[in-house]
Write an enzyme that holds these catalytic residues in place. Sequence first.
Site, PDB file in Angstrom:
ATOM      1  N   TRP A 133       0.868  -1.188   0.000  1.00 51.09           N
ATOM      2  CA  TRP A 133       0.000   0.000   0.000  1.00 51.09           C
ATOM      3  C   TRP A 133       0.897   1.228   0.000  1.00 51.09           C
ATOM      4  CZ3 TRP A 133      -1.743   2.793   4.824  1.00 51.09           C
ATOM      5  CH2 TRP A 133      -2.727   3.750   4.534  1.00 51.09           C
ATOM      6  N   ASP A 215      -0.866  -4.945   9.584  1.00 51.91           N
ATOM      7  CA  ASP A 215      -1.881  -4.022   9.074  1.00 51.91           C
ATOM      8  C   ASP A 215      -3.098  -4.871   8.713  1.00 51.91           C
ATOM      9  OD1 ASP A 215      -3.416  -2.093   7.889  1.00 51.91           O
ATOM     10  OD2 ASP A 215      -1.889  -1.414   6.476  1.00 51.91           O
ATOM     11  N   LYS A 251     -13.366  -0.654   5.606  1.00 52.67           N
ATOM     12  CA  LYS A 251     -13.883  -1.614   4.640  1.00 52.67           C
ATOM     13  C   LYS A 251     -14.970  -2.509   5.244  1.00 52.67           C
ATOM     14  CE  LYS A 251     -10.648  -0.291   1.685  1.00 52.67           C
ATOM     15  NZ  LYS A 251      -9.773   0.537   2.520  1.00 52.67           N
TER      16      LYS A 251
END
Length: 408
Positions: A133, A215, A251
């Site tokens: 990311w 993460d 999300k």
Amino acid sequence: MSWFADLEQGPPIEVFALMKQFADDDFPQKVNLGAGAYRTDEGKPWVLPVVRTAEKALANDETLNKEYLPILGFEAFSTLSTRMLLGDDSPALKENRAFGVQCLSGTGSLRVGAEFLATKLGKTVFYYSKPTWENHRLVFLSAGFKEAREYRYWDAQKRGLDIAGFLQDLKDAPEGAVIILHACAHNPTGCDPTREQWAQIASVIKEKKLFAFFDSAYQGFASGDLDRDAWTVRYFVQEGFELFCAQSYAKNFGLYNERTGNLSVVLKSPKEIPAVKSQITLIVRGMYSNPPSHGARIVNHVLSNNELFDQWRSNIKTMSSRIIDMRKRLREELERLGAPGTWNHITEQIGMFSYTGLNAEQSQHMVKMHHVYMLSSGRISMCGLTHSNVEYVAKSIKETLTDLPSKY
């Protein structure tokens, strides 16, 4: 004289520049495969029904007010978040050596954890996967780390994990280095290690005395199963690791703009908790003072109510199932059309994103010639695919690879 006259223009952030391009495009068949946000099969944002239910209940609760939360946030929310991540039978929870801190979504959780490691523990070197990311590097360098290094991850030839390179780069890392690991649904590749490979990774991290910083942006959203998506973090805890894990509810709850997140901290002993909390308190105080309450109250309301918790699990199953179906449909269309190459990697990957295998020139061709908006890395968001556009996207990929075959 102006203090700002000589300031250079900063480079654009690709994904946001791409979204503006998409918004300004009047082509009727344009497709947005760049944004990392869930979309329905009609291509629209979706507020989870369970979130609507929770918001109505909170709005009608006259006991709630707009007072400041504590510096470390809404404790009930953080406790439930850490328990959801680690599992009810977690040794760290049973031994009272784990806790959570409410932060500003996953990004804020990463930043608070990174700043703690850099300023309080003197960490200077961190590793991130190649690719990762795009914000990992910026967050950790901004938090005070001095050196960013990559570990090999994606094998472009086989379109899968380079486990040998991954392990070798960990073996070559200096003792005490921080390793950023994706808990599940690796962003941007969608390619996760197997459980056997995770065991190898954990073994090297333990042997080399590295610090694991997970993460976790997609728990439940990736596979539809909260426990399956948390397996890696739980395995590391069972193996005796101290670790940090940044959790995001963007999300899996659809709370993108509420900035709702949690930093879970697992230590060796409960005696260490007061000092660690006190230092994180000082970091947060000097950064944003305290977090917002609305998103955390929504999550707490749902996680603390069995009926709503079941509804939420149904909602995340809806999202994950649609993404899995779109992977299947895209692969079927590409194979039906005879697009150059093999496409099994599309269905072998998991989560929101897929590394298609297209290079930068081909990806830019998709944008310019076919109005299919995707990152130059070849990453697409599966949420942008629908039953009405998947055939067009597959045709665009085939035509692009046919027009630019030497680059495939």
